[in-house]
Scaffold this active site. Structure first.
Site, PDB file in Angstrom:
ATOM      1  CE  LYS A  90     -11.181   2.580   3.021  1.00 51.57           C
ATOM      2  NZ  LYS A  90     -10.683   3.409   4.121  1.00 51.57           N
ATOM      3  CD  GLU A 124      -3.333   0.073   2.041  1.00 51.85           C
ATOM      4  OE1 GLU A 124      -4.088  -0.905   1.924  1.00 51.85           O
ATOM      5  OE2 GLU A 124      -3.353   0.824   3.020  1.00 51.85           O
ATOM      6  CG  HIS A 131       8.125 -29.528   1.710  1.00 45.92           C
ATOM      7  ND1 HIS A 131       8.761 -30.689   1.334  1.00 45.92           N
ATOM      8  CD2 HIS A 131       8.783 -29.069   2.806  1.00 45.92           C
ATOM      9  CE1 HIS A 131       9.746 -30.945   2.186  1.00 45.92           C
ATOM     10  NE2 HIS A 131       9.776 -29.979   3.080  1.00 45.92           N
TER      11      HIS A 131
HETATM   12  O1  PA5 Z   1      -3.280   1.687   6.017  1.00 49.60           O
HETATM   13  C1  PA5 Z   1      -4.354   2.229   5.919  1.00 49.60           C
HETATM   14  O2  PA5 Z   1      -4.492   3.456   6.051  1.00 49.60           O
HETATM   15  C2  PA5 Z   1      -5.603   1.421   5.606  1.00 49.60           C
HETATM   16  O3  PA5 Z   1      -5.316   0.071   5.511  1.00 49.60           O
HETATM   17  C3  PA5 Z   1      -6.635   1.599   6.702  1.00 49.60           C
HETATM   18  O4  PA5 Z   1      -6.084   1.161   7.927  1.00 49.60           O
HETATM   19  C4  PA5 Z   1      -7.919   0.830   6.397  1.00 49.60           C
HETATM   20  O5  PA5 Z   1      -8.420   1.191   5.135  1.00 49.60           O
HETATM   21  C5  PA5 Z   1      -8.975   1.095   7.459  1.00 49.60           C
HETATM   22  O6  PA5 Z   1      -9.280   2.466   7.533  1.00 49.60           O
HETATM   23  P1  PA5 Z   1     -10.000   3.070   8.812  1.00 49.60           P
HETATM   24  O7  PA5 Z   1      -9.031   3.043   9.957  1.00 49.60           O
HETATM   25  O8  PA5 Z   1     -10.368   4.481   8.457  1.00 49.60           O
HETATM   26  O9  PA5 Z   1     -11.205   2.236   9.089  1.00 49.60           O
END
Ligand code: PA5
Length: 478
Positions: free
Chosen positions: A447, A304, A333
Site C-alpha cells: 500500500k 494473510e 479435470h
Molecule cells: O484483512 C485485512 O485486514 C485486509 O484485507 C483489509 O480488509 C483490506 O486491506 C482493506 O482494508 P480497509 O478495510 O482498511 O479498507
C-alpha cells in the site's frame, strides 16, 4: 441459544473426518497417533492462548465475540436492509480484501447461483455486485449496467485509506453529485467507529450518511460476522441470525483443548504437523458451486494470517503454507492429476455436502451405450458425492493426505459454523507457530509503495527510494 430446536441444530453439525491423513490409511505417508500425541502440549498452549485472549481488541481478537452481543446491531441492520430492499434496484459493495471476500462468499453460498439474472419477483431484492478491484474496465462495465439513482453503495473500509476502495468512492461520489443525487441517500459506510477517512467524509456531509461500525478489535479478514458481512447479507434477505447462531454453535463445539473434541484445533494440528513436514501447499476443494467463493475467502484468511516473516520475538521464521482454491468436480479435470501424481507437497481439504438444495435426477437414456446408460436413474447429487468420495479415496490410495469437512446442507447455520471454524483454526495455527496472526505488514508495504508511486504527500522518501532502485535493463526484457 434461541435458534430453532436443539435437535435441528445437532442435525446440522459440521464435522471433520481426517482418517485419510493418518498412518492407518496411508501407512508410512500418514500421521501416526504418536505424532498427534507429541503435538498435544503445543496444541493445548495454542488453545489456551486463543481462549485467554478472547475478545481482546488490543490483540485483534474481537472477532471471537461476534457471534454474541450483537442484538441491537442486528436489529438496526435488519431495519436498514428492509428499507434498502424496498427502495433500491441495485446494491453495490465497494471494498477490497476482508471487506469484499466475506460478502461475496455469503452471497455465493446462500443465494441462487444466477441471482442477478432472476426476474425481479423471484429475486425479491436488489441486484448485488461486489467491486473489489480497480480494473478500469470492470468499473466502466459496472456503470454500464447499474442506474445510480436506483443504487445503494455500501463503502466498506476500516481505514478509509485503502486506495482501491477510495478511488471507487471518488468515482461514485462524483457521479452521484453530477446527477444531483445525495450521498446520504445512496451510500452506507461500514468503517471504524471514530478513526478513518470515511468518518471525515461523513462529517463533510453533515454526519448524514448511515454508518455501521467495523469494531476496533476486528481485522478485515475476520470481519464477516460484523456489519461488514451482515449488512450485505441482510439486504440479500439472508438469515443473518442463522449465520451468528451457527458461529456460536461451532464456538461451543470448539470449547475443549482436546483435538478429539475440537474440530478447529484438530484441523490446525493437522496443518501444523504437515507444514513441519514441508507440505507447503494447502488446497481447499469444495464439492459445491455454492461454496466456491468460500475457498477464495479462506485463501485470504489463511495466507494473510500465517504468511509471516518473523515470530512474536522478532526471530525470522518465514512461515505459512500456500492456500490453493479448487472446485470439485470441475478441477478433477484440471488439477487432480497433479495432486495424485505430482510432488508430495500438498494437503487437500475437501468440503462435502450431505444434502444439496436439490437432487436433480438424471433420466434414463442411451441404455445401449454403457458409458452413458449407467448414469440414468441416479441423481446429480449421487454423482457429485460419488466423485467426491472417489477422489478422496484415490488420493489416499496414492499416499496423498486429505481430509473432509462435511456440511449436512448449505444454509446460514452451517455456513456460520464453517466460517467460525476456519477462523479459529487459523488463530490456533498462528498461535502454534508463535506468530502475529492478525497483522499484515507485507500488504501494508505494498500500500505504501502505491502511495509513493502516485505522489501521495508524506511518502516522498519512499518515492526517492523506489527511484533509486537499480534501473530495469532492456537485456532482461524479452
Ligand atoms: O484483512 C485485512 O485486514 C485486509 O484485507 C483489509 O480488509 C483490506 O486491506 C482493506 O482494508 P480497509 O478495510 O482498511 O479498507
Amino acid at each position: 441459544m434461541g435458534y430453532k430446536t436443539k435437535d435441528w441444530r445437532n442435525s446440522m453439525r459440521v464435522t471433520v473426518d481426517y482418517n485419510y491423513m493418518m498412518a492407518k490409511s496411508l501407512g508410512e505417508k500418514g500421521i501416526k497417533d504418536t505424532e498427534l500425541r507429541r503435538t498435544k502440549e503445543l496444541a493445548e498452549q495454542a488453545f489456551n492462548y486463543v481462549t485467554d485472549n478472547r475478545g481482546k481488541d488490543e490483540l485483534f481478537m474481537g472477532w471471537t465475540e461476534l457471534p454474541y452481543n450483537q442484538d441491537e446491531i442486528v436489529a438496526d441492520i435488519l431495519a436498514t436492509a428492509k428499507q434498502v430492499r424496498k427502495k433500491f434496484k441495485y446494491f453495490v459493495v465497494l471494498g477490497i480484501g476482508g471487506s469484499a471476500l466475506g460478502p461475496s462468499m455469503v452471497f455465493n453460498a446462500l443465494k441462487h447461483l444466477h441471482y442477478n439474472e432472476l426476474k425481479d419477483k423471484k429475486r425479491g431484492g436488489p441486484k448485488f455486485y461486489v467491486e473489489d478491484n480497480v480494473d478500469p474496465v470492470r468499473m466502466a462495465d459496472l456503470l454500464d449496467i447499474i442506474e445510480p439513482d436506483k443504487t445503494c453503495f455500501n463503502v466498506i473500509s476500516k481505514s478509509g485509506a485503502t486506495s482501491e476502495t477510495m478511488a471507487q468512492f471518488l468515482i461514485i461520489a462524483d457521479i452521484l453529485e453530477k446527477q444531483g443525487l445525495s450521498l446520504a441517500e445512496h451510500m452506507i459506510f461500514t468503517t471504524d467507529a471514530n478513526r478513518g477517512n470515511l468518518i471525515k467524509i461523513d462529517n463533510k456531509y453533515g454526519g448524514k450518511i448511515k454508518k455501521y461500525v467495523l469494531p476496533d478489535g476486528v481485522g478485515g479478514r475476520f470481519s464477516e460476522l460484523c456489519p461488514v458481512g451482515l449488512l450485505p447479507a441482510a439486504v440479500l434477505g439472508i438469515d443473518i441470525k442463522g449465520l451468528l447462531a451457527g458461529a456460536a454453535y461451532m464456538d461451543n463445539l470448539c470449547s475443549k483443548s482436546n483435538i478429539a473434541k475440537n474440530p478447529a484445533l484438530a484441523c490446525a494440528v493437522l496443518q501444523y504437523i504437515t507444514m513441519k513436514q514441508g507440505k507447503n501447499i494447502h488446497v481447499l476443494m469444495p464439492y459445491c458451486d455454492n461454496l466456491k467463493l468460500l475457498a477464495d475467502w479462506y485463501c485470504q484468511l489463511w495466507a494473510e494470517s500465517l504468511g509471516k516473516a518473523v515470530d512474536l520475538n522478532g526471530k525470522p521464521v518465514n512461515t505459512g503454507t500456500t492456500p490453493v482454491k479448487s472446485l470439485g468436480v470441475t478441477d478433477q479435470h484440471s488439477q487432480v492429476q497433479l495432486y495424485i501424481e505430482g510432488p508430495y507437497d500438498k494437503v487437500i481439504t475437501f468440503i462435502s455436502v450431505s444434502n444439496y438444495a436439490t437432487q436433480t435426477p438424471i433420466p434414463h437414456g442411451c441404455d445401449d451405450i454403457p458409458d452413458v446408460g449407467f448414469l440414468g436413474g441416479h441423481t446429480m447429487q449421487e454423482l457429485i458425492q460419488a466423485e467426491n468420495k472417489a477422489t478422496a479415496y484415490a488420493l489416499m490410495r496414492a499416499g496423498r493426505m486429505n481430509y473432509t469437512i462435511n456440511l449436512p446442507e448449505v444454509n446460514a447455520f452451517t455456513l456460520g459454523q464453517i466460517m467460525y471454524m476456519l477462523e479459529l483454526q487459523t488463530a490456533y495455527a498462528g498461535a502454534m507457530l508463535g506468530i502475529d496472526t492478525f497483522n499484515q505488514p507485507g500488504v501494508e508495504n505494498g500500500k505504501i509503495a502505491t502511495f509513493a508511486l502516485l505522489g501521495k504527500k508524506g511518502y516522498e522518501a519512499q518515492k526517492a527510494e523506489m527511484d533509486a532502485a537499480p534501473a530495469l535493463e532492456d537485456k532482461y526484457i524479452v
